[in-house]
Scaffold this active site. Structure first.
Site, PDB file in Angstrom:
ATOM      1  N   TYR A  53       0.841  -1.189   0.000  1.00  0.00           N
ATOM      2  CA  TYR A  53       0.000   0.000   0.000  1.00  0.00           C
ATOM      3  C   TYR A  53       0.882   1.248   0.000  1.00  0.00           C
ATOM      4  CZ  TYR A  53      -3.960  -3.034   1.275  1.00  0.00           C
ATOM      5  OH  TYR A  53      -4.931  -4.015   1.299  1.00  0.00           O
ATOM      6  N   GLY A 209     -17.251   0.479  -3.047  1.00  0.00           N
ATOM      7  CA  GLY A 209     -17.930   1.761  -2.846  1.00  0.00           C
ATOM      8  C   GLY A 209     -19.262   1.877  -3.554  1.00  0.00           C
TER       9      GLY A 209
END
Length: 320
Positions: A53, A209
């Site tokens: 990440y 999302g």
């Protein structure tokens, strides 16, 4: 917040986990601090990160907050390895050397001597699973990790790894994408995990999302779908095939006077074998929306309706 055992292990994790994929890239130090504080105040314990990440930036940011914002021993830290950056781009590497070197780097960035859960982020077709399993075993025996597992692996790989690690240290967790828009793990992975006593951590429980309902009419300018580096991540879930599921979630939410994302998270929390749903928010306000779902239990009829509208297609050999 409810604390659940991770499979048959003694490790307990919070019903919702905090994902850090956007940290140090889309989420700055101020927002990350607020997220972590709100998460812990709500009773959250599981924080999920990875060496990949932001090329380690997420771990560095998380490490900088440990001690100041929250004590290390109040969290269940999970990190992942197996994807390393080279001059030509990202490379999948599940070899013993790469996994252990990545873990050492993660510990330096996090500022701790161990993580609670160490996962192999993705399958490596060039490395025998026996070698990958030996690295996980060494991570535990050396004290650098308390528990180990796999992420994004197929059902047969989960079963094989569990066999290789059966006596010591055991396969504690499987992390996989799971939501009303992605129920693929129900074909084999979820069943394998349940049979083996391995806990399941669900990533992207809001369908990247889309289950928030924000994309029902248009693509907001500040959303992931409008982001240059995340648009491709969201795009597959904007297809017409998922529209019926999104509308069903929105309808259910309206009937309960709750937000769509709360319904989506409550559905997932009630699925068998799920230890925690990992929510990744760009801002603290977005995270608070997810935290509002921790007290929601869906009525049986509503749960069945969502099951039916989102049911995955099954064929041979799952249905013979």
């Amino acid at each position: 917040m409810e604390q659940r055992h991770l499979g048959r292990t003694g490790l307990r994790v919070s019903r919702l986990g905090l994902g850090t994929m956007t940290w140090s890239r889309d989420t700055d130090e101020h927002e990350a601090t607020e997220q972590l504080r709100d998460f812990v105040d709500a009773g959250g314990t599981l924080v999920d990160t990875s060496a990949s990440y932001a090329d380690g930036g997420a771990e560095e940011l998380l490490g900088s907050l440990l001690g100041d914002v929250v004590a290390r021993d109040e969290l269940v830290l999970c990190t992942k390895a197996g994807v390393r950056r080279t001059a030509t781009g990202a490379v999948v590497d599940g070899s013993r050397g790469a996994l252990l070197a990545s873990l050492d780097g993660s510990l330096r960035r996090l500022g701790t001597d161990h993580v609670d859960l160490f996962l192999v982020q993705t399958p490596d077709p060039r490395t025998p699973l026996e070698e990958t399993a030996s690295a996980l075993r060494l991570a535990v025996s050396s004290g650098r990790a308390r528990y180990v597992g796999l992420a994004n692996h197929a059902g047969w790989q989960v079963a094989r790894a569990a066999s290789l690690l059966e006596h010591d240290p055991g396969l504690a967790a499987v992390q996989a994408e799971y939501s009303l828009l992605q129920r693929g793990i129900e074909r084999e992975v979820l069943l394998a995990a349940q049979a083996l006593g391995t806990g399941v951590l669900a990533w992207s429980p809001l369908g990247r999302g889309v289950l928030t309902g924000k994309y029902r009419r248009t693509i907001p300018a500040d959303s992931r779908a409008a982001s240059p580096h995340l648009a491709g991540f969201v795009e597959p879930y904007l297809a017409h095939a998922g529209a019926a599921v999104v509308e069903a979630v929105a309808t259910a939410a309206a009937g309960l006077d709750r937000a769509p994302l709360e319904v989506a998270l409550a559905w997932l929390a009630g699925r068998p074998g799920i230890a925690s749903a990992i929510v990744g928010a760009r801002t603290a306000d977005q995270l608070r929306g997810s935290l509002a779902a921790v007290d929601l239990e869906l009525p049986r009829e509503l749960r069945h309706a969502l099951d039916e509208v989102s049911a995955p297609e099954l064929g041979y050999p799952e249905r013979f």
